[in-house]
Design an enzyme around this catalytic site. Sequence first.
Site, PDB file in Angstrom:
ATOM      1  N   GLY A 278       0.771  -1.234   0.000  1.00 38.56           N
ATOM      2  CA  GLY A 278       0.000   0.000   0.000  1.00 38.56           C
ATOM      3  C   GLY A 278       0.800   1.281   0.000  1.00 38.56           C
ATOM      4  N   TYR A 364     -10.644   5.729 -10.288  1.00 40.56           N
ATOM      5  CA  TYR A 364     -10.276   6.293  -8.974  1.00 40.56           C
ATOM      6  C   TYR A 364     -10.030   7.789  -9.024  1.00 40.56           C
ATOM      7  CZ  TYR A 364      -8.681   1.397  -8.667  1.00 40.56           C
ATOM      8  OH  TYR A 364      -8.573   0.042  -8.736  1.00 40.56           O
ATOM      9  N   CYS A 391     -15.457   4.684 -26.848  1.00 41.35           N
ATOM     10  CA  CYS A 391     -16.739   5.349 -27.074  1.00 41.35           C
ATOM     11  C   CYS A 391     -17.402   5.763 -25.781  1.00 41.35           C
ATOM     12  CB  CYS A 391     -17.627   4.454 -27.905  1.00 41.35           C
ATOM     13  SG  CYS A 391     -17.086   4.499 -29.598  1.00 41.35           S
TER      14      CYS A 391
HETATM   15  N1  LLP Z   1      -1.216  -6.940  -0.154  1.00 38.70           N
HETATM   16  C1  LLP Z   1      -2.553  -7.080  -0.239  1.00 38.70           C
HETATM   17  C2  LLP Z   1      -3.238  -8.022   0.641  1.00 38.70           C
HETATM   18  C3  LLP Z   1      -3.275  -6.326  -1.163  1.00 38.70           C
HETATM   19  O1  LLP Z   1      -4.589  -6.467  -1.238  1.00 38.70           O
HETATM   20  C4  LLP Z   1      -2.590  -5.419  -2.002  1.00 38.70           C
HETATM   21  C5  LLP Z   1      -3.305  -4.614  -2.991  1.00 38.70           C
HETATM   22  C6  LLP Z   1      -1.199  -5.320  -1.892  1.00 38.70           C
HETATM   23  C7  LLP Z   1      -0.542  -6.093  -0.940  1.00 38.70           C
HETATM   24  C8  LLP Z   1      -0.378  -4.410  -2.761  1.00 38.70           C
HETATM   25  O2  LLP Z   1      -0.714  -3.083  -2.626  1.00 38.70           O
HETATM   26  P1  LLP Z   1       0.212  -1.954  -3.314  1.00 38.70           P
HETATM   27  O3  LLP Z   1       1.513  -1.952  -2.583  1.00 38.70           O
HETATM   28  O4  LLP Z   1       0.365  -2.323  -4.738  1.00 38.70           O
HETATM   29  O5  LLP Z   1      -0.570  -0.701  -3.142  1.00 38.70           O
HETATM   30  N2  LLP Z   1      -6.195  -1.358  -8.431  1.00 38.70           N
HETATM   31  C9  LLP Z   1      -5.872  -0.391  -7.403  1.00 38.70           C
HETATM   32  C10 LLP Z   1      -5.067  -0.991  -6.295  1.00 38.70           C
HETATM   33  C11 LLP Z   1      -5.728  -2.181  -5.648  1.00 38.70           C
HETATM   34  C12 LLP Z   1      -4.832  -2.812  -4.638  1.00 38.70           C
HETATM   35  C13 LLP Z   1      -5.354  -4.115  -4.198  1.00 38.70           C
HETATM   36  N3  LLP Z   1      -4.554  -4.767  -3.211  1.00 38.70           N
HETATM   37  C14 LLP Z   1      -5.142   0.800  -8.044  1.00 38.70           C
HETATM   38  O6  LLP Z   1      -4.971   0.804  -9.259  1.00 38.70           O
HETATM   39  O7  LLP Z   1      -4.774   1.743  -7.357  1.00 38.70           O
END
Ligand code: LLP
Length: 463
Positions: A278, A364, A391
């Site tokens: 995150g 988003y 479109c």
């Molecule tokens: N660990 C878990 C349990 C997760 O659900 C996620 C992301 C991560 C790690 C990795 O998070 P990161 O470091 O990449 O932020 N599609 C959205 C993001 C969804 C994230 C889902 N889970 C976007 O484009 O911002």
Amino acid sequence: MSRSAHPAGPRHADVLPEGHYTAPATDLNVLDEKVWSRTVTRDANGALTVGGIEVARLAEEFGTPAYFLDESDFRARCRAWADAFGPGADVFYAGKAFLSRAVVRWLQEEGLNLDVCSGGELTTALDAGMPAERIAFHGNNKTVAEIERAVEAGVGRIVLDSFQEIARVAHIAQGRGLRQRVQIRVTVGVEAHTHEFIATAHEDQKFGIALAGGQAAEAVRRALTLDGLELIGIHSHIGSQIFDMAGFEVSARRVVQLLAEVRDEHGVELPEIDLGGGLGIAYTSEDDPREPHEIAKALSDIVTRECESANLSTPRISVEPGRAIVGPTAFTLYEVGTIKPLEGLRTYVSVDGGMSDNIRTALYDAEYSVALVSRSSDAEPMLVRVVGKHCESGDIVVKDAFLPADLAPGDLIAVPATGAYCRSMASNYNHALRPPVVAVRDGEARVIVRRETEEDLLRLDVG
Ligand code: LLP
């Protein structure tokens, strides 16, 4: 969705009179290294190069739209995370951000583990040779077939997301005479400061088991009694694109409190905690992400402190960055098609991709920047909205940005920081062909995910 307001004006206005935005003070030809990958630079003619290769050559060889991934930057980021956390902790790359066989091999070479959240991601990981014990399997609704495959493959951990899943995984493992290593994912009840769709630690949502009301303690109780499970720890992921460490601190504190309760009730010290992923990245110049070593220090300090005060031995920490590793390493290259100036408003610049290769702006309200990359220009800045060829009018790639006023059809423009959640969330909307991912390193470019073809589309259409 980036944390900051757009530097040039308010973010959420659909129509703004000209003059409401102030043109950027910086020269549009200057690349902000915060948002571009490490080997990106401009050559003497003003054209952008990555890994030593000029974009016009890349466009000619691989076409547009296309994602160009800076392999040495990807590897350097993996190493930075691994070094920051050191041998006493584990870094799991979150494959959902972007996964391919090449990426899996790079992760192995750089010493990272992998988090997968579907059968498809698991297949890719195993096919590319990732040892199963270095894989963590996530998801709020893993199918029985997925759990069976994961258990049989010997994945290092399954992160249990519900009471039903505790029973399901235990049953599947026990039926095979195995003991599956598991963690329990808890929701710690903190509000992460990010877009609602990607915040995951508040209780009113689908992921995890709440700490509140003793739910998580009950989950631990059940998991400890089941022969098919070896409970190794507690997992918490609070959301995505987060800059403020306060949410992680609250999460770490509450997870450690649970570990202390478990010790008091069962006489067992669970050896691991996973604080999820995150961590935010810079999409625009306004974003100031933390470095991995700062994050590692902040997390390990808080866990150590909390454990000392609860008289617990410090558990092994793991983290799961996805975006922070791959996000900054790639840009999307587009060719400008049509240009529509709207007097007194803004200029619409249409490119040959759009929401099918980057859904994040529409989904988003994400912010991106954009640059003219096939040449430099001394023309005045003009306020633009970069849109795709789909479109619908929500097909926006970059909502508000400045490009030189002499922009013309045929120019190449690039959107940086598209390595995470762009190719992995790409679609075939309007039967678009999903773009390739091209890895660039030391003067060499190679396709790691090829462009879809019309034959690919027709192959699936068997009616
Ligand atoms: N660990 C878990 C349990 C997760 O659900 C996620 C992301 C991560 C790690 C990795 O998070 P990161 O470091 O990449 O932020 N599609 C959205 C993001 C969804 C994230 C889902 N889970 C976007 O484009 O911002």
